[in-house]
Design a protein around this motif. Structure first.
Motif, PDB file in Angstrom:
ATOM      1  N   ASP A 154      55.720  46.284  57.065  1.00  0.00           N
ATOM      2  CA  ASP A 154      55.652  47.662  57.551  1.00  0.00           C
ATOM      3  C   ASP A 154      54.408  47.790  58.432  1.00  0.00           C
TER       4      ASP A 154
ATOM      5  N   LEU B 101      52.744  50.237  59.453  1.00  0.00           N
ATOM      6  CA  LEU B 101      51.756  51.229  59.021  1.00  0.00           C
ATOM      7  C   LEU B 101      50.889  50.728  57.874  1.00  0.00           C
ATOM      8  N   GLU B 102      51.280  49.642  57.243  1.00  0.00           N
ATOM      9  CA  GLU B 102      50.489  49.084  56.148  1.00  0.00           C
ATOM     10  C   GLU B 102      49.559  47.963  56.600  1.00  0.00           C
TER      11      GLU B 102
ATOM     12  N   SER C 277      46.314  46.160  58.113  1.00  0.00           N
ATOM     13  CA  SER C 277      44.889  46.502  58.118  1.00  0.00           C
ATOM     14  C   SER C 277      44.137  45.516  58.999  1.00  0.00           C
TER      15      SER C 277
ATOM     16  N   PRO D 204      42.486  50.453  57.732  1.00  0.00           N
ATOM     17  CA  PRO D 204      43.815  50.561  58.345  1.00  0.00           C
ATOM     18  C   PRO D 204      43.744  50.308  59.849  1.00  0.00           C
TER      19      PRO D 204
ATOM     20  N   ARG E 180      53.677  52.894  64.667  1.00  0.00           N
ATOM     21  CA  ARG E 180      54.656  51.808  64.487  1.00  0.00           C
ATOM     22  C   ARG E 180      55.072  51.223  65.831  1.00  0.00           C
TER      23      ARG E 180
END
Length: 89
Positions: free
Chosen positions: A36, A38-39, A41, A46, A51
């Motif tokens: 994903d 958005l996950e 880092s 982060p 996306r």
């Protein structure tokens, strides 16, 4: 003669770019089926990208690496591959 040289170079470019594009598409599908965006880092925090930005950056990174790989393969096979391309017309 210049048209023939341009034709050979355009064929060589497509011999590198098209397989690299297809490989990058496949990599994009496989990687982002499992990850994903958005996950992600970076340096413990982060990433902070959308996306779509991650998908775009990853696709162009994959395409670049695959194009380099295809280019090196073509360069290594230059004797057997380039002669038929140069005499094709």
């Amino acid at each position: 003669m210049a048209d023939h040289d341009a034709s050979v170079w355009s064929r060589l470019l497509m011999a590198v770019a098209w397989p690299a594009f297809l490989a990058a598409c496949l990599l994009e599908l496989v990687v982002f089926a499992l990850v994903d965006p958005l996950e992600l880092s970076w340096a413990g925090g982060p990433l902070g990208w959308s996306r779509q930005a991650v998908y775009t950056a990853a696709f162009f990174a994959f395409w670049t690496v695959c194009a380099l790989s295809s280019g090196v393969a073509l360069w290594l096979a230059r004797g057997s591959v380039l002669r038929p391309l140069a005499t094709a017309e």
